[in-house]
Design an enzyme around this catalytic site. Structure first.
Site, PDB file in Angstrom:
ATOM      1  N   SER A   1      -5.802  24.844 -14.979  1.00  0.00           N
ATOM      2  CA  SER A   1      -4.721  25.373 -14.155  1.00  0.00           C
ATOM      3  C   SER A   1      -3.385  25.070 -14.821  1.00  0.00           C
ATOM      4  CB  SER A   1      -4.804  24.815 -12.731  1.00  0.00           C
ATOM      5  OG  SER A   1      -4.643  23.423 -12.745  1.00  0.00           O
ATOM      6  N   SER A   2      -2.335  25.284 -14.147  1.00  0.00           N
ATOM      7  CA  SER A   2      -1.033  25.485 -14.769  1.00  0.00           C
ATOM      8  C   SER A   2      -0.069  24.315 -14.698  1.00  0.00           C
ATOM      9  CB  SER A   2      -0.387  26.700 -14.110  1.00  0.00           C
ATOM     10  OG  SER A   2      -1.248  27.796 -14.188  1.00  0.00           O
TER      11      SER A   2
END
Length: 152
Positions: free
Chosen positions: A37-38
Site C-alpha cells: 500500500s501507499s
C-alpha cells in the site's frame, strides 16, 4: 527510509512480454515485485535507482497499464508526498487521456491523503511514463522501497 522512483515503457509480442519489457526499462525487471500500500516513513529520502540483486524480493507501489490497441496513448503516473511524520504514494493510469489531467489527479489524491492525516508536505514528486501503442505496449511507474539486502 530510502526509495527510488522509476518509470519504464516498451513493446512486446504479448501483453506479458510488453509488461516485462517495461519493468526492465524501469530497472526492476529482474526482481520479484511485492505490491504494497501507499505509505512511507517520515522524511523518506529519494535515491537514484541502484542495480538490484537478481531475484530479490522488492516492495513497491506500482502503477501499470498495458494495451494491444494500436494508436492508444497509455500513461502510468506515480505521485509521492513526503512529510516529517510520514509520506504517501498514489498511482493512476489512463488511456487516451490528457497527461496533465492525470498528473493533476495524482497530485490531488496524494495531497488529500496527506491533508486527511494532518501532515504537511515537504516534497512532492510526480513521474509518469507515456507511450503510443504500435502493437502491444506497456508503461510502468513505481516507487521502489530500497534496503541493503536487495542492492547489488
Amino acid at each position: 527510509m530510502k526509495i527510488a522512483i522509476v518509470t519504464g515503457k516498451d513493446e512486446g509480442p504479448t501483453k506479458l512480454n510488453a509488461f516485462d519489457n517495461a519493468l526492465s526499462d524501469a530497472g526492476i525487471g529482474d526482481v520479484n515485485l511485492i505490491k504494497v500500500s501507499s505509505m512511507l516513513a517520515g522524511n523518506a529520502q529519494v535515491y537514484e535507482m541502484p542495480k538490484l540483486k537478481a531475484g530479490s524480493m522488492v516492495n513497491c507501489v506500482l502503477s501499470e497499464i498495458t494495451s494491444d490497441k494500436s494508436g492508444d496513448e497509455i500513461t502510468a503516473v506515480i505521485a509521492v508526498a513526503i512529510g516529517n511524520e510520514l509520506g504517501c504514494v498514489v498511482e493512476t493510469t489512463g488511456v487516451n487521456e490528457n497527461i496533465d489531467d492525470l498528473v493533476d489527479e495524482a497530485k490531488m489524491m496524494v495531497e488529500y491523503m496527506m491533508d486527511k492525516r494532518g501532515v504537511e508536505i515537504k516534497d512532492l514528486i510526480v513521474k509518469h511514463a507515456t507511450t503510443t501503442v504500435l502493437k502491444i505496449a506497456s508503461v510502468v511507474a513505481s516507487v521502489v522501497y530500497l534496503n541493503d539486502d536487495i542492492i547489488e
